[in-house]
Design an enzyme around this catalytic site. Structure first.
Site, short mmCIF file in Angstrom:
data_model
loop_
_atom_site.label_atom_id
_atom_site.label_comp_id
_atom_site.label_asym_id
_atom_site.label_seq_id
_atom_site.Cartn_x
_atom_site.Cartn_y
_atom_site.Cartn_z
N THR A 83 48.62 -38.11 -99.88
CA THR A 83 48.20 -38.10 -101.11
C THR A 83 47.13 -36.83 -101.07
O THR A 83 47.17 -36.00 -102.04
CB THR A 83 47.71 -39.08 -101.57
N ASN A 104 44.91 -38.26 -95.43
CA ASN A 104 44.09 -39.12 -95.90
C ASN A 104 42.81 -39.48 -95.21
O ASN A 104 41.69 -39.23 -95.49
CB ASN A 104 44.74 -40.23 -96.38
N LYS A 166 42.93 -42.86 -108.21
CA LYS A 166 42.29 -42.63 -106.78
C LYS A 166 41.28 -41.86 -106.54
O LYS A 166 41.68 -40.58 -107.44
CB LYS A 166 43.56 -42.27 -105.57
#
Length: 556
Positions: A83, A104, A166
């Site tokens: 991500t 991440n 997020k």
């Protein structure tokens, strides 16, 4: 006759001169978009868009496919497809070796402590609890973004606002000078951090006061389409005895029976977090008057839709849950476009849709198709590697954080211990790589010494892994598992993160009536091409680390 002939010559010459003058005159560039909307669907493989496209409605993905330019062979062209790395690429146009966001989570070589891609202890969430490693600023992003360049070129008059389920989805799209809002698992609010402002503007306070996140309590997520539409999908997982039902109907509640963090965290799985994200995006458009900038400059809105990632992790991209979620997301995007059409006019809006990464199928699904696939227990693998190095070199704990495999595929060695025991890093790396490559599911290991000395060259995979390597932040070894294998200690679900096409091939769609030629494009393209293309259309300089190309084949 002579007079008529001379007149004809004169007329012809005049027409030719006029034609030449017209041809020489510069073609007026189309007006700049009033608003650029960048949509990132977290965890959406391109194959899902193609597989389910016949079931889409008229105004969402179908509108992008028919009225925009879309690339079937577009990729997140780096080797660690997660991500943070994917979001950092979208508006920076840079690869991890430059933008510095390598995963991440990773380990700070100087302290041996784990760090998070957007953590920054100097800042906190506004009105919300802030824990260590919570994402509060873009400090670890080492380059500028399109939004930064747009604000610089406009004297900070352009507005750049991003929102996501997020923190890393919002912060890495916002860049250094935009404003990010993210979903809070504890309260269900969207909040910003003190990096951006001291307190929320009035429109955010008004939105929070309405508590829209509470309206889903006690509701179920059911199938949108008739049962027959899901005939080719994997069936729902078996109910968990004594626990929450994991298939349809999927219920939204908490164990306490109250509106608490259990309920707000559960909202992440399924369509409602994305619904809330787009609702907050509408509030931002109105609260900040995006697309109607009084200074007459374009604004930028970034929206990262997080739920598809949570659904795919839990059930796999082959599941009914994932299939249905994508159909619901399609209708939500259609509604958002309809809103923008009424508010600003879609002829004044440039839209880009992409994803931060794709997804592997669950191991069980792959096995059912006679493909070798398993989960690799990262913790056990790191403990085994540490034991092996202790056996070879007589030094324990050469692997930093060996009890935790959660920063894989990066593996860090203790350089202080190596120096103290007069061990050459190259010798330890080679021994570690040799042992790892003999383990089940491991395909290849890239070593720091190998990459820095130019030894990891030649293949497409090696190119992607070199792009993923940042000299200051990356580990001493980077592990690549075999195709369809992945790191995970559970017995269900799946993940992503590899350099294989199922993880790199993502949607790339660009729509804007005045600027883009619609069509299906088979040319190879990369997500890093988005920022240079938008910079060209917005007439600003590309972000500092941008290496993508302008997608000239799509431009009017």
């Amino acid at each position: 006759m002579i007079h008529k002939f001379s007149h004809s010559i004169f007329v012809a010459a005049a027409l030719a001169a006029a034609f030449q003058a017209q041809a020489a005159a510069p073609t007026a560039a189309p007006a700049q978009p009033k608003l650029v909307v960048v949509l990132v669907v977290d965890g959406l493989p391109n194959e899902q868009v193609l597989r389910y496209r016949d079931q889409f409605g008229q105004g969402g993905f179908r509108r992008l496919l028919e009225q925009g330019a879309w690339f079937s062979n577009a990729h997140q062209a780096h080797g660690i497809t997660v991500t943070a790395v994917g979001h950092a690429a979208v508006l920076s146009g840079a690869y991890p070796y430059q933008h510095g966001v390598i995963a991440n989570n990773w380990i700070d070589a100087a302290t041996g402590e784990q760090v998070y891609c957007t953590d920054d202890a100097s800042y906190s969430y506004i009105g919300e609890e802030t824990k260590r490693l919570d994402g509060t600023s873009p400090a670890r992003l080492r380059v500028s973004t399109l939004g930064d360049e747009l604000r610089y070129a406009s004297g900070n008059r352009a507005k750049v606002v991003t929102v996501s389920g997020k923190d890393r989805g919002a912060i890495l799209l916002a860049g250094k000078t935009g404003t990010a809002y993210m979903y809070m698992d504890k309260t269900g609010n969207f909040a910003s951090s003190t990096y951006y402002m001291a307190q929320h503007p009035e429109w955010v306070q008004r939105y929070q006061a309405g508590k829209p996140q509470n309206r889903y309590y006690g509701k179920n997520w059911n199938l949108l389409l008739p049962e027959s539409a899901y005939a080719n999908d994997m069936p729902d997982p078996a109910p968990v005895v004594g626990g929450a039902r994991n298939g349809f109907p999927f219920s939204y509640y908490s164990e306490s029976g109250e509106l608490d963090s259990g309920y707000y965290a559960r909202l992440r799985t399924g369509p409602y977090l994305d619904e809330l994200t787009l609702e907050f995006a509408r509030a931002a458009v109105e609260g900040e008057n995006l697309g109607r900038n009084a200074a007459g400059v374009p604004d930028l809105l970034g929206v990262s839709l997080s739920s598809h990632d949570y659904v795919n992790h839990a059930y796999g991209p082959e599941s009914r849950m994932s299939h249905d979620h994508l159909q619901r997301l399609d209708r939500m995007i259609a509604g958002f476009f309809s809103y923008l059409d009424k508010r600003i006019g879609m002829d004044n809006v440039m839209v880009v849709l992409t994803a931060d990464h794709g997804f592997a199928n669950t191991a069980e699904f792959s096995q059912g198709r006679r493909v070798e696939a398993q989960r690799i227990d990262g913790n056990k693998l790191m403990q085994g590697l540490d034991a092996q190095l202790a056996k070879v070199f007589g030094v324990e704990k050469l692997v930093v954080g060996s009890a935790k495999g959660n920063v894989l595929p990066n593996i860090y060695l203790d350089h202080g211990l190596m120096e103290k025991n007069k061990l050459k890093p190259d010798d330890v790396e080679k021994a570690a790589a040799a042992w790892l490559e003999a383990q089940p599911g491991v395909n290849e290991v890239y070593r720091r010494q190998q990459i820095e000395n130019g030894g990891a060259n030649g293949t497409r995979q090696s190119l992607l892994m070199r792009r993923a390597f940042n000299h200051q932040a990356s580990g001493d070894l980077i592990l690549v598992h075999k195709p369809f294998w992945y790191v995970g200690s559970g017995t269900s679900g799946t993940t992503h993160g590899s350099p294989y096409a199922y993880d790199t091939n993502v949607p790339l769609m660009v729509m804007g009536k005045q600027w883009i030629k619609p069509g299906a494009y088979g040319q190879y393209a990369e997500v890093v091409d988005i920022a240079p293309t938008l910079a060209h259309l917005l007439r600003v300089r590309p972000p500092a680390g941008a290496e993508g190309r302008v997608l000239t084949e799509t431009l009017r």
